[in-house]
Scaffold this active site. Structure first.
Site, PDB file in Angstrom:
ATOM      1  N   SER A   1     -10.855  26.091 -27.827  1.00 34.08           N
ATOM      2  CA  SER A   1     -11.741  24.393 -28.463  1.00 34.08           C
ATOM      3  C   SER A   1      -9.699  24.811 -29.051  1.00 34.08           C
ATOM      4  O   SER A   1      -9.484  25.119 -29.666  1.00 34.08           O
ATOM      5  CB  SER A   1     -12.403  24.708 -29.519  1.00 34.08           C
TER       6      SER A   1
ATOM      7  N   LYS B   1      -7.471   4.414   2.754  1.00 31.30           N
ATOM      8  CA  LYS B   1      -7.060   5.273   1.987  1.00 31.30           C
ATOM      9  C   LYS B   1      -6.940   5.505   0.510  1.00 31.30           C
ATOM     10  O   LYS B   1      -7.097   7.366   0.027  1.00 31.30           O
ATOM     11  CB  LYS B   1      -6.171   5.220   2.267  1.00 31.30           C
TER      12      LYS B   1
ATOM     13  N   GLU C   1     -17.782  22.405 -15.652  1.00 32.94           N
ATOM     14  CA  GLU C   1     -18.607  21.093 -16.441  1.00 32.94           C
ATOM     15  C   GLU C   1     -18.028  19.691 -15.135  1.00 32.94           C
ATOM     16  O   GLU C   1     -18.569  19.379 -14.335  1.00 32.94           O
ATOM     17  CB  GLU C   1     -17.579  20.743 -17.897  1.00 32.94           C
TER      18      GLU C   1
ATOM     19  N   LYS D   1     -14.135  30.092 -29.461  1.00 37.49           N
ATOM     20  CA  LYS D   1     -14.764  28.782 -28.572  1.00 37.49           C
ATOM     21  C   LYS D   1     -14.245  29.151 -26.520  1.00 37.49           C
ATOM     22  O   LYS D   1     -12.943  28.895 -27.190  1.00 37.49           O
ATOM     23  CB  LYS D   1     -15.076  27.150 -28.484  1.00 37.49           C
TER      24      LYS D   1
ATOM     25  N   THR E   1     -38.415  27.299 -12.203  1.00 41.63           N
ATOM     26  CA  THR E   1     -38.556  25.938 -12.098  1.00 41.63           C
ATOM     27  C   THR E   1     -38.392  24.956 -13.587  1.00 41.63           C
ATOM     28  O   THR E   1     -38.516  25.551 -14.476  1.00 41.63           O
ATOM     29  CB  THR E   1     -39.530  25.859 -11.035  1.00 41.63           C
ATOM     30  N   HIS E   2     -38.185  23.919 -12.275  1.00 43.49           N
ATOM     31  CA  HIS E   2     -37.973  22.824 -14.193  1.00 43.49           C
ATOM     32  C   HIS E   2     -37.606  23.528 -15.449  1.00 43.49           C
ATOM     33  O   HIS E   2     -37.423  23.376 -16.655  1.00 43.49           O
ATOM     34  CB  HIS E   2     -39.470  22.723 -14.558  1.00 43.49           C
TER      35      HIS E   2
ATOM     36  N   GLN F   1      -7.051  -1.512   4.356  1.00 42.17           N
ATOM     37  CA  GLN F   1      -6.065  -1.318   3.630  1.00 42.17           C
ATOM     38  C   GLN F   1      -6.556  -0.424   2.711  1.00 42.17           C
ATOM     39  O   GLN F   1      -5.601   0.894   2.038  1.00 42.17           O
ATOM     40  CB  GLN F   1      -5.441  -1.940   3.583  1.00 42.17           C
TER      41      GLN F   1
ATOM     42  N   ASN G   1      -2.024  -2.006  13.423  1.00 46.60           N
ATOM     43  CA  ASN G   1      -3.167  -2.073  13.527  1.00 46.60           C
ATOM     44  C   ASN G   1      -3.594  -0.828  14.502  1.00 46.60           C
ATOM     45  O   ASN G   1      -4.090   0.134  13.647  1.00 46.60           O
ATOM     46  CB  ASN G   1      -3.826  -3.381  13.576  1.00 46.60           C
TER      47      ASN G   1
ATOM     48  N   SER H   1       0.722  -0.921  -0.295  1.00 53.07           N
ATOM     49  CA  SER H   1      -0.192  -0.203   0.264  1.00 53.07           C
ATOM     50  C   SER H   1       1.007   1.018   0.038  1.00 53.07           C
ATOM     51  O   SER H   1       0.335   2.905   0.196  1.00 53.07           O
ATOM     52  CB  SER H   1      -1.238  -0.422   1.185  1.00 53.07           C
TER      53      SER H   1
ATOM     54  N   TYR I   1      -9.335  -5.966  12.866  1.00 52.04           N
ATOM     55  CA  TYR I   1      -8.712  -5.444  11.845  1.00 52.04           C
ATOM     56  C   TYR I   1      -8.817  -6.562  10.638  1.00 52.04           C
ATOM     57  O   TYR I   1      -8.847  -7.761  11.562  1.00 52.04           O
ATOM     58  CB  TYR I   1      -6.747  -4.904  12.222  1.00 52.04           C
TER      59      TYR I   1
ATOM     60  N   ASN J   1     -14.638  27.657 -23.133  1.00 51.80           N
ATOM     61  CA  ASN J   1     -15.446  26.483 -22.857  1.00 51.80           C
ATOM     62  C   ASN J   1     -14.996  26.553 -21.102  1.00 51.80           C
ATOM     63  O   ASN J   1     -14.273  26.646 -20.491  1.00 51.80           O
ATOM     64  CB  ASN J   1     -14.553  25.056 -23.459  1.00 51.80           C
TER      65      ASN J   1
HETATM   66  N1  ARG Z   1      -1.161  -1.394   5.262  1.00 49.16           N
HETATM   67  C1  ARG Z   1      -1.972  -1.421   5.654  1.00 49.16           C
HETATM   68  C2  ARG Z   1      -3.152  -0.697   6.712  1.00 49.16           C
HETATM   69  O1  ARG Z   1      -3.356   0.105   5.221  1.00 49.16           O
HETATM   70  C3  ARG Z   1      -1.011  -1.436   7.840  1.00 49.16           C
HETATM   71  C4  ARG Z   1      -2.005  -1.774   8.103  1.00 49.16           C
HETATM   72  C5  ARG Z   1      -1.376  -3.338   8.107  1.00 49.16           C
HETATM   73  N2  ARG Z   1      -1.785  -4.607   9.835  1.00 49.16           N
HETATM   74  C6  ARG Z   1      -1.288  -5.706   9.004  1.00 49.16           C
HETATM   75  N3  ARG Z   1      -2.123  -6.510  10.189  1.00 49.16           N
HETATM   76  N4  ARG Z   1      -1.043  -6.513   8.226  1.00 49.16           N
HETATM   77  O2  ARG Z   1      -4.091  -0.903   6.726  1.00 49.16           O
END
Ligand code: ARG
Length: 452
Positions: free
Chosen positions: A272, A320, A285, A278, A150-151, A317, A105, A18, A312, A280
């Protein structure tokens, strides 16, 4: 040595790693590591000397990361492992103690709480910039009539200021939602360990204080399982992006030659490659199109959490990528909305012409009949007949004579002719929250006070 008899499959690394996503958490990871190590030393869990070495190493690592000189390695699965690996290279044995009484965790949950708190606060500040741009524009165009729709059919005239202020109230609710998100990021997960707590006499309140968090999580399982604050951000972001899509859609329409209500600043538009004439409204948009993506982030992450057993799970993961995408997308969207409003040039005559549509006084005429004692449904039908006749003759309502009006209802008198001949129907909307100028002045004062 470890418990594995063979190296990881490169394809396992590809799905498991990750780092590319979570490396931006590094400032929070360093901050929490500092607080954690200081607490370990204060509690006598590690020596002051080791804590000092770890602190020095963290400072070096921070410098490397800030200068983009940090060398990531193939085995750095995520930012937490990368930083710990490097601290250990720099601080030797002492570095090996940084992870005492901590698990990734509770570590990742803590980084994420801190990240989300900052993000929510920045979003609040950005929303305030947009609110203030809208309030300034409303003040500058306080008495510019335009059609209200409206509409997407011309309905009743309003002032441009009234229309712009409508967005301010919408955004104020968004702002409150993000303030709530920040308030949900005030509990420290660190100290929960992997899930059950740790075998050391830690002082979690000390760590919380160091990180400026109001309390520590009361349940270690909940601490490492909780991503509600992420859902809260994603949900507020989905709503806010949806609001911005409505503003974007109006700017697209209004900047078309058909409406010509607004000219967007050149710096917020593109040309354009083919058609030289043009201009734009790309950013407007894109405000429209970002909204479903934000809704997607929310529903995807709710899908990830749905049915997950405690505590966990690696599924988490994925939190994010949705969160970061939402933060980054909303950041550019809010900046674009503010930039466009700050530089927008409104076209008074195009809006006034449209607001002066010969049919737009129909509701006011119906209301006049009501004031003369005619039930509203009946007056609606009478005026509907008048409108039909005027449309068929290609005439605006204001050209109808007293005789012509009276043919439809004996209740229509000189007042009706006067009503149709003036443009007082904006100023007659004096009810609370209405478009009459006295009400807009009040509204402007309350809108400004939101930001003071
Ligand atoms: N990269 C992991 C996450 O974002 C970190 C936690 C990993 N924990 C584990 N027990 N493998 O969630």
């Amino acid at each position: 040595m470890n418990r594995f008899s063979e190296p990881r499959d490169p394809d396992f690394d590809a799905i498991n790693r990750s780092l590319d996503v979570d490396r931006r958490l590094w400032p929070y990871d360093i901050a929490q590591s500092r607080a954690h190590v200081a607490m370990l030393a204060a509690q006598g869990i590690i020596s002051a000397e080791d804590a000092g070495k770890i602190h020095d190493a963290l400072t070096l690592v921070e410098g490397e990361l800030a200068a983009d000189l940090f060398k990531f390695e193939q085995d750095d699965e995520d930012i937490h492992m990368a930083i710990e690996r490097r601290v250990t290279e720099l601080a030797g044995d002492a570095g090996g103690r940084i992870h005492t009484a901590r698990s990734r965790n509770d570590q990742v949950a803590t980084d994420l709480v801190l990240f989300t708190r900052d993000a929510a606060r920045e979003t609040v500040a950005q929303i305030e910039r947009l609110m203030s741009a809208l309030i300034d524009a409303a003040e500058a165009h306080i008495d510019w009539p335009m059609p209200g729709y409206t509409h997407l059919q011309r309905a009743q005239p309003v002032y441009l200021s009234h229309h712009l202020l409508a967005y301010v109230w919408m955004l104020d609710r968004d702002r409150q939602r993000f303030a709530f998100v920040a308030s949900q990021c005030d509990v420290l997960p660190l100290g929960a360990g992997a899930l059950a707590g740790v075998n050391f006499d830690t002082d979690r309140a000390l760590v919380a204080k160091e990180l400026d968090l109001g309390s520590v999580s009361p349940n270690s399982l909940d601490a490492v399982s909780n991503r509600d604050f992420v859902i809260d951000y994603l949900s507020a972001a989905a709503t806010s992006a949806t609001h911005l899509s409505r503003l974007g859609a109006e700017l697209v329409l209004w900047s078309s030659q058909e409406f010509a209500f607004v000219e967007l600043p050149d710096r917020w538009t593109s040309g354009s490659s083919l058609m030289p004439q043009k201009k734009n409204p790309d950013a407007a948009e894109l405000l429209r199109s970002k909204a479903p993506r934000m809704v997607g982030n929310l529903s995807s992450f709710l899908g990830v959490l749905h049915g997950l057993p405690l505590a966990y799970n690696k599924d988490m993961q994925e939190d994010k990528q949705y969160l970061f995408d939402a933060v980054d997308t909303l950041t550019v969207a809010l900046a674009a909305a503010a930039g466009m409003i700050e530089g927008a040039e409104f076209n008074a005559s195009a809006m006034a012409d449209a607001a002066g549509d010969g049919m737009i006084a129909a509701t006011d005429l119906a209301d006049l009949l009501v004031q003369r004692g005619v039930p509203f449904r009946e007056s609606h039908a009478i005026v509907g007949g008048i409108v039909r006749e005027a449309l068929a003759a290609g005439r605006p309502l204001s050209s109808l004579t007293l005789d012509e009006l009276q043919a439809h209802s004996s209740h229509l008198d000189g007042d009706a002719v006067a009503l149709l001949g003036q443009d007082g129907w904006l100023e007659s909307k004096q009810s609370e929250g209405g478009t009459a100028l006295v009400r807009i002045s009040e509204q402007l004062v309350s809108a400004r006070s939101l930001l003071s």
